[in-house]
Motif scaffolding. Structure first.
Motif, PDB file in Angstrom:
ATOM      1  N   PRO A  37       0.078  15.740   2.569  1.00 17.93           N
ATOM      2  CA  PRO A  37      -1.292  15.274   2.710  1.00 17.93           C
ATOM      3  C   PRO A  37      -1.907  15.540   1.298  1.00 17.93           C
ATOM      4  N   PHE A  38      -1.335  15.237   0.151  1.00 17.55           N
ATOM      5  CA  PHE A  38      -1.690  15.389  -1.120  1.00 17.55           C
ATOM      6  C   PHE A  38      -1.983  13.927  -1.931  1.00 17.55           C
ATOM      7  N   SER A  39      -2.452  13.933  -2.935  1.00 22.38           N
ATOM      8  CA  SER A  39      -2.471  12.624  -3.861  1.00 22.38           C
ATOM      9  C   SER A  39      -1.043  11.981  -4.017  1.00 22.38           C
ATOM     10  N   ILE A  40      -0.990  10.806  -4.335  1.00 22.81           N
ATOM     11  CA  ILE A  40       0.308  10.228  -4.666  1.00 22.81           C
ATOM     12  C   ILE A  40       1.002  11.017  -5.822  1.00 22.81           C
ATOM     13  N   TYR A  41       0.229  11.432  -6.733  1.00 23.50           N
ATOM     14  CA  TYR A  41       0.908  12.053  -7.872  1.00 23.50           C
ATOM     15  C   TYR A  41       1.200  13.508  -7.501  1.00 23.50           C
ATOM     16  N   ASP A  42       0.610  14.085  -6.560  1.00 21.52           N
ATOM     17  CA  ASP A  42       0.876  15.543  -6.330  1.00 21.52           C
ATOM     18  C   ASP A  42       2.234  15.304  -5.426  1.00 21.52           C
ATOM     19  N   ASN A  43       2.359  14.250  -4.475  1.00 18.82           N
ATOM     20  CA  ASN A  43       3.629  14.353  -3.565  1.00 18.82           C
ATOM     21  C   ASN A  43       4.577  13.910  -4.580  1.00 18.82           C
ATOM     22  N   GLU A  57       5.340  11.457 -17.007  1.00 20.12           N
ATOM     23  CA  GLU A  57       6.523  10.720 -17.392  1.00 20.12           C
ATOM     24  C   GLU A  57       7.448  10.655 -16.075  1.00 20.12           C
ATOM     25  N   ALA A  58       7.503  11.694 -15.232  1.00 17.14           N
ATOM     26  CA  ALA A  58       8.286  11.665 -14.016  1.00 17.14           C
ATOM     27  C   ALA A  58       7.687  10.627 -12.960  1.00 17.14           C
ATOM     28  N   VAL A  59       6.274  10.828 -13.067  1.00 15.57           N
ATOM     29  CA  VAL A  59       5.605  10.196 -12.000  1.00 15.57           C
ATOM     30  C   VAL A  59       5.793   8.577 -12.252  1.00 15.57           C
ATOM     31  N   GLU A  60       5.791   8.345 -13.400  1.00 15.25           N
ATOM     32  CA  GLU A  60       5.727   6.828 -13.760  1.00 15.25           C
ATOM     33  C   GLU A  60       7.177   6.183 -13.571  1.00 15.25           C
ATOM     34  N   THR A  61       8.310   7.288 -14.005  1.00 16.43           N
ATOM     35  CA  THR A  61       9.638   6.707 -13.890  1.00 16.43           C
ATOM     36  C   THR A  61      10.113   6.715 -12.339  1.00 16.43           C
ATOM     37  N   GLU A  74       1.402  -1.131  -7.793  1.00 14.40           N
ATOM     38  CA  GLU A  74       0.579  -0.915  -6.651  1.00 14.40           C
ATOM     39  C   GLU A  74      -0.414   0.135  -6.719  1.00 14.40           C
ATOM     40  N   VAL A  75       0.260   1.229  -7.421  1.00 17.05           N
ATOM     41  CA  VAL A  75      -0.507   2.386  -7.070  1.00 17.05           C
ATOM     42  C   VAL A  75      -0.827   3.124  -8.613  1.00 17.05           C
ATOM     43  N   LYS A  76      -0.575   2.553  -9.565  1.00 11.04           N
ATOM     44  CA  LYS A  76      -0.634   3.130 -10.990  1.00 11.04           C
ATOM     45  C   LYS A  76      -2.247   3.533 -11.187  1.00 11.04           C
ATOM     46  N   ASP A  77      -3.049   2.835 -10.661  1.00 13.67           N
ATOM     47  CA  ASP A  77      -4.499   2.768 -10.959  1.00 13.67           C
ATOM     48  C   ASP A  77      -5.191   3.965  -9.881  1.00 13.67           C
ATOM     49  N   LYS A  78      -4.332   4.348  -9.130  1.00 16.58           N
ATOM     50  CA  LYS A  78      -4.879   5.177  -8.035  1.00 16.58           C
ATOM     51  C   LYS A  78      -3.973   6.501  -7.648  1.00 16.58           C
ATOM     52  N   LEU A  79      -3.523   7.032  -8.536  1.00 19.21           N
ATOM     53  CA  LEU A  79      -2.522   7.918  -8.473  1.00 19.21           C
ATOM     54  C   LEU A  79      -3.177   9.179  -7.752  1.00 19.21           C
ATOM     55  N   HIS A  80      -4.353   9.463  -8.023  1.00 21.35           N
ATOM     56  CA  HIS A  80      -4.939  10.613  -7.405  1.00 21.35           C
ATOM     57  C   HIS A  80      -5.654  10.441  -6.186  1.00 21.35           C
ATOM     58  N   VAL A  81      -5.557   9.294  -5.521  1.00 17.28           N
ATOM     59  CA  VAL A  81      -5.885   9.141  -3.973  1.00 17.28           C
ATOM     60  C   VAL A  81      -4.914   9.857  -3.173  1.00 17.28           C
ATOM     61  N   SER A  82      -5.467   9.953  -1.946  1.00 16.33           N
ATOM     62  CA  SER A  82      -4.340  10.657  -0.902  1.00 16.33           C
ATOM     63  C   SER A  82      -3.287   9.695  -0.608  1.00 16.33           C
ATOM     64  N   ALA A  83      -2.001   9.994  -0.615  1.00 16.63           N
ATOM     65  CA  ALA A  83      -0.854   9.169  -0.222  1.00 16.63           C
ATOM     66  C   ALA A  83      -1.114   8.722   1.194  1.00 16.63           C
ATOM     67  N   LEU A  84      -1.661   9.488   1.938  1.00 13.73           N
ATOM     68  CA  LEU A  84      -1.960   9.038   3.360  1.00 13.73           C
ATOM     69  C   LEU A  84      -2.732   7.876   3.802  1.00 13.73           C
ATOM     70  N   SER A  85      -3.436   7.297   2.508  1.00 14.14           N
ATOM     71  CA  SER A  85      -4.506   6.188   2.375  1.00 14.14           C
ATOM     72  C   SER A  85      -3.479   5.041   2.235  1.00 14.14           C
ATOM     73  N   LEU A  86      -2.304   5.153   1.948  1.00 16.31           N
ATOM     74  CA  LEU A  86      -1.410   3.951   1.709  1.00 16.31           C
ATOM     75  C   LEU A  86      -0.832   3.225   3.105  1.00 16.31           C
ATOM     76  N   SER A  87      -0.507   2.019   2.868  1.00 15.81           N
ATOM     77  CA  SER A  87       0.288   1.466   4.208  1.00 15.81           C
ATOM     78  C   SER A  87       1.479   2.212   4.550  1.00 15.81           C
TER      79      SER A  87
END
Ligand SMILES: Nc1ncnc2c1ncn2[C@@H]1O[C@H](COP(=O)(O)OP(=O)(O)OP(=O)(O)O)[C@@H](O)[C@H]1O
Length: 253
Positions: free
Chosen positions: A100-106, A124-128, A138-151
């Protein structure tokens, strides 16, 4: 030319208490191949898969015998660092399980556990990883939103990105698309075909179309036994065993 074997397993037996769930499995996995594990519900596919990164160690009353090796190293040796093992042999489950963290933190979770703090390295690791998991755009502009908000399909790809970020040797996947819609499933199947260039993938699936479309090798399990293991084409077009033929053609399971 013979391919390198990344994982070997010989005479693997497993008991849950008194119940013998695996009856001596011999199965090896080649580098840069996708191997599908198929068979009816309860035949031991997930149990076997979980042996490969010692996930069954967590279940009380389990007894495991046999020889399992990762790049020649005994997976069950007392010298084996289980945290390191699970990094080298990553796992993706049926239900997407982002934290239950951001996409980035996951995605950077495993790297931070390793003590990596350098922002540029993490970025770099996140992008790769998210590019490899076919979800970056699909997510590069919202890396800091919760991963749980995704489909569900997006969550599963972020979870795959999280596994890839620690650069495993092998990825275990337990029905990774069965909770997803057909479009998300196809996206993940296409991604697996790309990932095969770099990784060894072992995939449990009930989807015969998926197994025949994307796997190089197929192992057919029945009641805790490995009935047949061969090139996927052979298993689907001309299996050696009658039980395999009956299962593939939908006569049971
Ligand atoms: N934690 C457990 N405790 C006791 N028995 C278990 C446990 N997990 C699995 N089993 C039993 O071991 C056998 C193999 O189960 P497993 O989940 O490995 O099968 P599977 O082929 O992956 O099935 P499915 O396709 O339904 O996921 C089954 O009889 C199951 O009931």
């Amino acid at each position: 030319m013979a391919k390198d074997k990344v994982i070997t397993s010989a005479d693997v037996k497993l008991w849950y208490g008194d119940f013998e769930a695996l009856h001596g499995i011999n199965l090896d996995f080649n580098q840069n191949e996708i191997t599908a594990l198929i068979g009816p519900s309860g035949c031991g596919k997930s149990t076997y898969l979980r042996c490969l990164n010692r996930m069954n160690d967590l279940i009380p009353g389990v007894k495991i015998e046999g020889d399992m090796r990762l790049q020649g190293e005994d997976i069950y040796s007392s010298q084996m660092d289980v945290v390191q093992l699970r990094k080298r042999v990553g796992m993706v489950f049926q239900q997407p399980n982002p934290f239950p963290f951001s996409i980035y933190d996951n995605v950077v979770y495993g790297l931070r556990l390793q003590g990596i703090k350098d922002r540029a390295v993490l970025d770099e690791a996140v992008e790769t990883s998210l590019k490899q998991a076919a979800i970056w755009d699909e997510v590069k502009d919202k890396l800091h939103v919760s991963a749980l908000s995704l489909s569900g399909g997006q969550q599963q790809r972020v979870v795959i990105g999280r596994v890839l970020a620690v650069q495993p040797d092998v990825i275990l996947m337990d029905e990774p698309t069965s909770a997803l819609d057909p479009i998300s499933s196809t996206q993940i199947e296409n991604m697996l075909l790309e990932l095969r260039e770099q990784y060894t993938i072992i995939l449990v699936t009930h989807n015969m179309h998926q197994a025949s479309r994307i796997s190089d090798k197929t192992a057919f399990f029945l009641q805790g036994r490995l009935v047949e293991f061969d090139d996927t084409k052979k298993i689907f077009l001309n299996p050696h065993e009658q039980e395999t033929s009956d299962y593939i053609s939908g006569r049971f399971g």
